[in-house]
Design an enzyme around this catalytic site. Sequence first.
Site, PDB file in Angstrom:
ATOM      1  N   ASP A   9     -32.020 -11.753 -38.014  1.00 55.21           N
ATOM      2  CA  ASP A   9     -32.257 -12.938 -37.451  1.00 55.21           C
ATOM      3  C   ASP A   9     -31.259 -13.840 -37.998  1.00 55.21           C
ATOM      4  O   ASP A   9     -30.404 -13.659 -38.692  1.00 55.21           O
ATOM      5  CB  ASP A   9     -33.605 -13.460 -37.656  1.00 55.21           C
ATOM      6  CG  ASP A   9     -33.983 -14.391 -36.773  1.00 55.21           C
ATOM      7  OD1 ASP A   9     -33.666 -14.685 -35.725  1.00 55.21           O
ATOM      8  OD2 ASP A   9     -34.851 -15.307 -37.494  1.00 55.21           O
ATOM      9  N   GLY A  42     -30.464 -21.820 -32.059  1.00 52.87           N
ATOM     10  CA  GLY A  42     -30.784 -22.238 -30.876  1.00 52.87           C
ATOM     11  C   GLY A  42     -30.056 -23.387 -30.376  1.00 52.87           C
ATOM     12  O   GLY A  42     -30.297 -23.436 -29.151  1.00 52.87           O
ATOM     13  N   CYS A  73     -34.582 -11.743 -32.762  1.00 50.57           N
ATOM     14  CA  CYS A  73     -34.296 -13.143 -32.402  1.00 50.57           C
ATOM     15  C   CYS A  73     -34.203 -13.311 -30.941  1.00 50.57           C
ATOM     16  O   CYS A  73     -33.288 -12.461 -30.306  1.00 50.57           O
ATOM     17  CB  CYS A  73     -33.088 -13.413 -33.082  1.00 50.57           C
ATOM     18  SG  CYS A  73     -32.272 -15.040 -32.561  1.00 50.57           S
ATOM     19  N   ASN A  74     -35.149 -14.073 -30.235  1.00 49.46           N
ATOM     20  CA  ASN A  74     -35.009 -13.774 -28.765  1.00 49.46           C
ATOM     21  C   ASN A  74     -33.665 -14.789 -28.558  1.00 49.46           C
ATOM     22  O   ASN A  74     -33.041 -14.210 -27.445  1.00 49.46           O
ATOM     23  CB  ASN A  74     -35.992 -14.794 -28.352  1.00 49.46           C
ATOM     24  CG  ASN A  74     -37.643 -14.414 -28.584  1.00 49.46           C
ATOM     25  OD1 ASN A  74     -38.121 -13.646 -27.974  1.00 49.46           O
ATOM     26  ND2 ASN A  74     -37.982 -14.449 -29.875  1.00 49.46           N
ATOM     27  N   CYS A 187     -39.930 -17.210 -29.981  1.00 52.92           N
ATOM     28  CA  CYS A 187     -39.029 -17.485 -31.062  1.00 52.92           C
ATOM     29  C   CYS A 187     -39.494 -16.809 -32.243  1.00 52.92           C
ATOM     30  O   CYS A 187     -40.709 -17.052 -32.419  1.00 52.92           O
ATOM     31  CB  CYS A 187     -38.836 -18.946 -31.217  1.00 52.92           C
ATOM     32  SG  CYS A 187     -37.740 -19.132 -32.863  1.00 52.92           S
ATOM     33  N   HIS A 189     -39.402 -17.160 -35.130  1.00 59.24           N
ATOM     34  CA  HIS A 189     -39.950 -18.186 -36.285  1.00 59.24           C
ATOM     35  C   HIS A 189     -41.258 -18.636 -36.221  1.00 59.24           C
ATOM     36  O   HIS A 189     -41.993 -19.049 -36.997  1.00 59.24           O
ATOM     37  CB  HIS A 189     -38.799 -19.374 -36.147  1.00 59.24           C
ATOM     38  CG  HIS A 189     -37.767 -19.211 -37.157  1.00 59.24           C
ATOM     39  ND1 HIS A 189     -36.645 -18.599 -36.569  1.00 59.24           N
ATOM     40  CD2 HIS A 189     -37.381 -19.618 -38.132  1.00 59.24           C
ATOM     41  CE1 HIS A 189     -35.677 -18.477 -37.482  1.00 59.24           C
ATOM     42  NE2 HIS A 189     -35.956 -19.113 -38.523  1.00 59.24           N
TER      43      HIS A 189
HETATM   44  N1  DGL Z   1     -35.751 -16.926 -34.628  1.00 63.18           N
HETATM   45  C1  DGL Z   1     -34.761 -17.059 -33.450  1.00 63.18           C
HETATM   46  C2  DGL Z   1     -35.409 -16.760 -32.099  1.00 63.18           C
HETATM   47  O1  DGL Z   1     -36.260 -15.804 -32.225  1.00 63.18           O
HETATM   48  C3  DGL Z   1     -33.975 -18.521 -33.307  1.00 63.18           C
HETATM   49  C4  DGL Z   1     -33.987 -19.506 -34.541  1.00 63.18           C
HETATM   50  C5  DGL Z   1     -32.831 -20.093 -34.437  1.00 63.18           C
HETATM   51  O2  DGL Z   1     -32.562 -21.198 -33.661  1.00 63.18           O
HETATM   52  O3  DGL Z   1     -31.927 -20.123 -35.248  1.00 63.18           O
HETATM   53  O4  DGL Z   1     -34.910 -17.308 -31.189  1.00 63.18           O
END
Ligand code: DGL
Length: 264
Positions: A9, A42, A73-74, A187, A189
């Site tokens: 990620d 993001g 990570c999406n 996301c 996170h």
């Molecule tokens: N964890 C990431 C996701 O699933 C994005 C976090 C970021 O903006 O770096 O989209």
Amino acid sequence: MNGKVLVFDSGMGGLTVARELRALAPSLTVDYAADSGFFPYGDKSDEALRDRLPRVAAALCAQVQPDVFVIACNTASTLALDVVRKGLKIPVVGTVPAIKPAAKLTRTGTIGLLATPGTVRRAYTAQLIEDFAQDVRVIMHGSVDLVRMAEQIAAGDPVALEAFRAAQAPLFEAEGGEAIDTVVLACTHFPLIRGELAATVPRPVTFIDSGEAIARQTLRVLPENAAPTGSSGRLWLTNAPGQNQRLVEVGRRFGFAHVNALQI
Ligand code: DGL
């Protein structure tokens, strides 16, 4: 279950996927890599991410030699799953918003989607809605603040509840938002702050994420002949650990005692 999986990620969000994987297959070696040198994803441009992701994935896999690479990570998966796959010879699992299960779950016919601004504007996300949520209203909100707040909470740093209320309010204040009964945490996170989000939501909703589904898919594609590694999982960072004390601390909380830096 034998073998080594590398979960990846931008920061700490993918740890929520690593946790699900460990729960399902405790004997698997799970390494974790955060692209800490380029966090957050993001708010980065599509061009910058499509250029960087295949290079980071190739460098990490050359070093770690996993049996499966998981993009937890999406923001990355909805943009660059294809180019990352093209560059690797092992199975690659991506993470995409859980729109399909949310569309099945909603009773009001309106779902919310909390993600990064990148994931909200992706053609991939629009296609998921087209394919699986045609009869459902999908209201989206992208927030980089929530990503940063999740990293703070995961590290044990205090964040006022009011900040969570403010960060997710636009979802419910959007036209039709009062009918939302299901919220997709799109996301990785955000499961880290599920409690804070639930405590500050204007009315009760069901939060869903893709973590367990990703873990199950990873085990499905794990080669049957993957060898036992006999090692415990390592944490990999793309800049010096000294610049990432918080990430190293969160990694420790998730059981990653060994930290390695990889220059990209
Ligand atoms: N964890 C990431 C996701 O699933 C994005 C976090 C970021 O903006 O770096 O989209």
